[in-house]
Design a protein around this motif. Sequence first.
Motif, PDB file in Angstrom:
ATOM      1  N   GLN A   1       0.834  -1.206   0.000  1.00  0.00           N
ATOM      2  CA  GLN A   1       0.000   0.000   0.000  1.00  0.00           C
ATOM      3  C   GLN A   1       0.870   1.258   0.000  1.00  0.00           C
ATOM      4  O   GLN A   1       0.624   2.193  -0.754  1.00  0.00           O
TER       5      GLN A   1
ATOM      6  N   LEU B   1       3.364  -5.273  -6.524  1.00  0.00           N
ATOM      7  CA  LEU B   1       2.536  -6.361  -7.074  1.00  0.00           C
ATOM      8  C   LEU B   1       2.946  -7.708  -6.482  1.00  0.00           C
ATOM      9  O   LEU B   1       2.090  -8.538  -6.147  1.00  0.00           O
TER      10      LEU B   1
ATOM     11  N   GLU C   1      -7.577   5.715   4.038  1.00  0.00           N
ATOM     12  CA  GLU C   1      -7.551   5.841   2.586  1.00  0.00           C
ATOM     13  C   GLU C   1      -7.812   4.480   1.928  1.00  0.00           C
ATOM     14  O   GLU C   1      -8.667   4.343   1.053  1.00  0.00           O
TER      15      GLU C   1
ATOM     16  N   TRP D   1      -6.426   6.183  -7.821  1.00  0.00           N
ATOM     17  CA  TRP D   1      -7.338   5.225  -7.187  1.00  0.00           C
ATOM     18  C   TRP D   1      -6.654   3.942  -6.724  1.00  0.00           C
ATOM     19  O   TRP D   1      -7.297   3.077  -6.113  1.00  0.00           O
ATOM     20  N   ILE D   2      -5.352   3.785  -6.998  1.00  0.00           N
ATOM     21  CA  ILE D   2      -4.686   2.541  -6.598  1.00  0.00           C
ATOM     22  C   ILE D   2      -4.786   2.360  -5.084  1.00  0.00           C
ATOM     23  O   ILE D   2      -5.114   1.284  -4.589  1.00  0.00           O
ATOM     24  N   GLY D   3      -4.523   3.436  -4.361  1.00  0.00           N
ATOM     25  CA  GLY D   3      -4.546   3.357  -2.895  1.00  0.00           C
ATOM     26  C   GLY D   3      -5.918   3.087  -2.322  1.00  0.00           C
ATOM     27  O   GLY D   3      -6.044   2.690  -1.162  1.00  0.00           O
ATOM     28  N   ARG D   4      -6.961   3.336  -3.112  1.00  0.00           N
ATOM     29  CA  ARG D   4      -8.340   3.171  -2.609  1.00  0.00           C
ATOM     30  C   ARG D   4      -9.097   2.063  -3.325  1.00  0.00           C
ATOM     31  O   ARG D   4     -10.313   1.945  -3.146  1.00  0.00           O
ATOM     32  N   ALA D   5      -8.414   1.284  -4.141  1.00  0.00           N
ATOM     33  CA  ALA D   5      -9.105   0.205  -4.861  1.00  0.00           C
ATOM     34  C   ALA D   5      -9.876  -0.661  -3.863  1.00  0.00           C
ATOM     35  O   ALA D   5      -9.348  -1.004  -2.814  1.00  0.00           O
ATOM     36  N   PRO D   6     -11.138  -1.003  -4.179  1.00  0.00           N
ATOM     37  CA  PRO D   6     -12.018  -1.612  -3.172  1.00  0.00           C
ATOM     38  C   PRO D   6     -11.849  -3.115  -2.982  1.00  0.00           C
ATOM     39  O   PRO D   6     -12.541  -3.700  -2.146  1.00  0.00           O
TER      40      PRO D   6
ATOM     41  N   ARG E   1      -8.679  -5.986  -7.475  1.00  0.00           N
ATOM     42  CA  ARG E   1      -8.756  -4.744  -8.259  1.00  0.00           C
ATOM     43  C   ARG E   1      -7.519  -3.883  -8.047  1.00  0.00           C
ATOM     44  O   ARG E   1      -7.078  -3.174  -8.957  1.00  0.00           O
ATOM     45  N   LYS E   2      -6.986  -3.916  -6.845  1.00  0.00           N
ATOM     46  CA  LYS E   2      -5.773  -3.137  -6.577  1.00  0.00           C
ATOM     47  C   LYS E   2      -4.627  -3.659  -7.450  1.00  0.00           C
ATOM     48  O   LYS E   2      -3.903  -2.882  -8.069  1.00  0.00           O
ATOM     49  N   ALA E   3      -4.480  -4.981  -7.507  1.00  0.00           N
ATOM     50  CA  ALA E   3      -3.405  -5.568  -8.318  1.00  0.00           C
ATOM     51  C   ALA E   3      -3.619  -5.272  -9.803  1.00  0.00           C
ATOM     52  O   ALA E   3      -2.690  -4.908 -10.524  1.00  0.00           O
ATOM     53  N   VAL E   4      -4.859  -5.416 -10.260  1.00  0.00           N
ATOM     54  CA  VAL E   4      -5.168  -5.173 -11.674  1.00  0.00           C
ATOM     55  C   VAL E   4      -4.851  -3.715 -12.041  1.00  0.00           C
ATOM     56  O   VAL E   4      -4.224  -3.433 -13.062  1.00  0.00           O
TER      57      VAL E   4
ATOM     58  N   LEU F   1      -2.911  -1.522 -10.425  1.00  0.00           N
ATOM     59  CA  LEU F   1      -1.483  -1.221 -10.302  1.00  0.00           C
ATOM     60  C   LEU F   1      -0.724  -1.746 -11.524  1.00  0.00           C
ATOM     61  O   LEU F   1       0.133  -1.051 -12.084  1.00  0.00           O
TER      62      LEU F   1
ATOM     63  N   VAL G   1      -1.447   0.611 -14.499  1.00  0.00           N
ATOM     64  CA  VAL G   1      -0.738   1.898 -14.468  1.00  0.00           C
ATOM     65  C   VAL G   1       0.757   1.656 -14.708  1.00  0.00           C
ATOM     66  O   VAL G   1       1.438   2.448 -15.360  1.00  0.00           O
TER      67      VAL G   1
ATOM     68  N   TYR H   1     -14.694   5.675  -8.443  1.00  0.00           N
ATOM     69  CA  TYR H   1     -13.967   4.454  -8.798  1.00  0.00           C
ATOM     70  C   TYR H   1     -14.444   3.869 -10.125  1.00  0.00           C
ATOM     71  O   TYR H   1     -13.694   3.203 -10.831  1.00  0.00           O
TER      72      TYR H   1
END
Lengths: 291, 340
Positions: free
Chosen positions: A50, A73, A278, B54-59, B63-66, B68, B71, B117
Amino acid sequence: MSLLDDGWAFGAEFADPLASLDTSIPDGVDGALLAAYALGLADDALVAAQRMTWWCSRAPELELDLAWANVALDLLGQARPLLVRAATAEPALVPALPAGSPIPAEDALAFFREPAGFRNHRLVEGADADFAQAVVRLLLLSTTRLAVFERLRHSRDQVLAGVAAKGVPELAYHRDLAAQWFLVLAGGTEESRRRTVAAVAALWPLHVEALETHAVEVAAARAGVGADPADVREQVAAVLGPLLETAGVVPPPSGRARPAATGRDGAHTAEFAPLLDEMQSVARAHPMGRW
Amino acid sequence: MAQQTVDTFEGLLARGERIEPGDPMPEAYRSALVRQMAQHAHSEVIGMQPEGAWIGRAPSLRRKAVLLAKVQDEAGHGLYLYAACETLGAQRAELTRLLLAGAQKYSSIFAYPTPSYADVGTIGWLVDGAAIVNQVPLCRTSFGPYARAMVRVCKEESFHQRQGFELLWTMMQGTDVQRALVQESVDRFWWPALMMFGPPDADSAHSAQSMAWGIKRHGNDELRQRFVDMTVPQAEALGVTLPDPDLRWNPERGSHDFGEPDWAEFREVLAGRGPCSTERLAHRQRAHDDGAWVREAARAYAEKSSRVHADTSTIPASVVEPVETRRVAERLTTRSEEKR
């Protein structure tokens, strides 16, 4: 979505990134202990990732945008099966969501726990004051985590052993990346050297803390599923010692008394709650949401 | 001599062969290519911001990995395209200076905000979708390094488009609030996505010459039509409405009729007066300034290392190999490829 296949420029398929995991608990191992141990390792990776994502679009050079994203990742990829392991070994750990919520256990753990429920080391939760801190933090994290993962490859728990086997080459790359940049920054200009020395001074106490033994880790090591950080101290020192010496950087004396409670106990720094605010904001706004 | 240069260049073009960096080429062709490739590279780099926010707030962690990884791909595209510019002698540092000075542009679409998002999905579906329609013909563009870079860029963009559509599709299976977020986002991005193809051919400053040189293969209006025809059935499958009262199937043309984007708004955005134009350049400038000491350190270290080989003999070989023996950039891009 098959009806739309013709509309895409290059075919269409989507695979679930989570492979099926053998989640049976080894004979004689307490599920709650295994879960608590896995949670610490998961949270280290999740929280470190994060923080690292902040650099994406802000790194000093495009190559570093790529590199830090790569590391984040990898760490996310380690965190996810470890969270699943914690949830399957001790379902009571998973925060309760409204009936019928489609949110999976890994996301319930990541996005619906309070700060005190997180078990990550405090080393990984601080914001990087500059790129020197990013490098030193990654160097300290990856060196210790690599030494732990090398042992975990032989864990009696198949999930931990599998995550560790996949993680070892990843962490070796992270350590290599961080060590190279450590030498560059320590040996570059006066300013880069000053910042690197300051980063080591700031983060070293948290590194020492991450090598302290916690009761959960001792018990997990005794049960043959985990590794005691005390057992990797020498190995970590054998890597960091010569590296710091080559760079001409002296770590501060580790005279500070061990705090009564650490990140492994859920005791965190003031920076941690805003980080979670956040990270969790969108997920918490949609407890019945599908993503 | 000049006559021979033109003949050879035109001969290559006439035979449909690629122009390579060492081939003779008119200065105007070279500068047009640098302008277009640099603008494309800048778009990738500036384009990291609206979604990167939005990476830091991906729900979800998936989704965060996708996001990141996506980008990160954009940073990679920026690298290939700056490298393509370097084959014509234009250095990345100088092109970055021109971007920050406002002397070179980036795609108009990234001057728009991403307050939700759902915008992550909409950018994947509509913005990357429009980019693909624009860029697939560039895989056959006349300049070899650009064409080869675009083959890979297009494959990755296509992957991103599917991921964006898949996010919106999943959100449409969710709550009423999520469905409303998707519709609201599509409403905001539809017209800016249509503007990505540039002004109507009649008003396009560079189109005709670029077509003659084989840099461009299709007109702006033709590509815009292709995008609309491709997107309408996808919107129907998704269950969203495209915000154009004039949008309807025309059986005589075998295409959709559609309304005119607000070209006055487009010109404002191109002039650097889009809703987020100032913010995007300020973000890039801040990262550039904050990273200056790191780049200086790397240069100083490389100079010292070339004079005196740093003694790293006491460090276990597995921990670190001498930095100067490897190009970090090469290693990283190779690694990124392995992840595919």
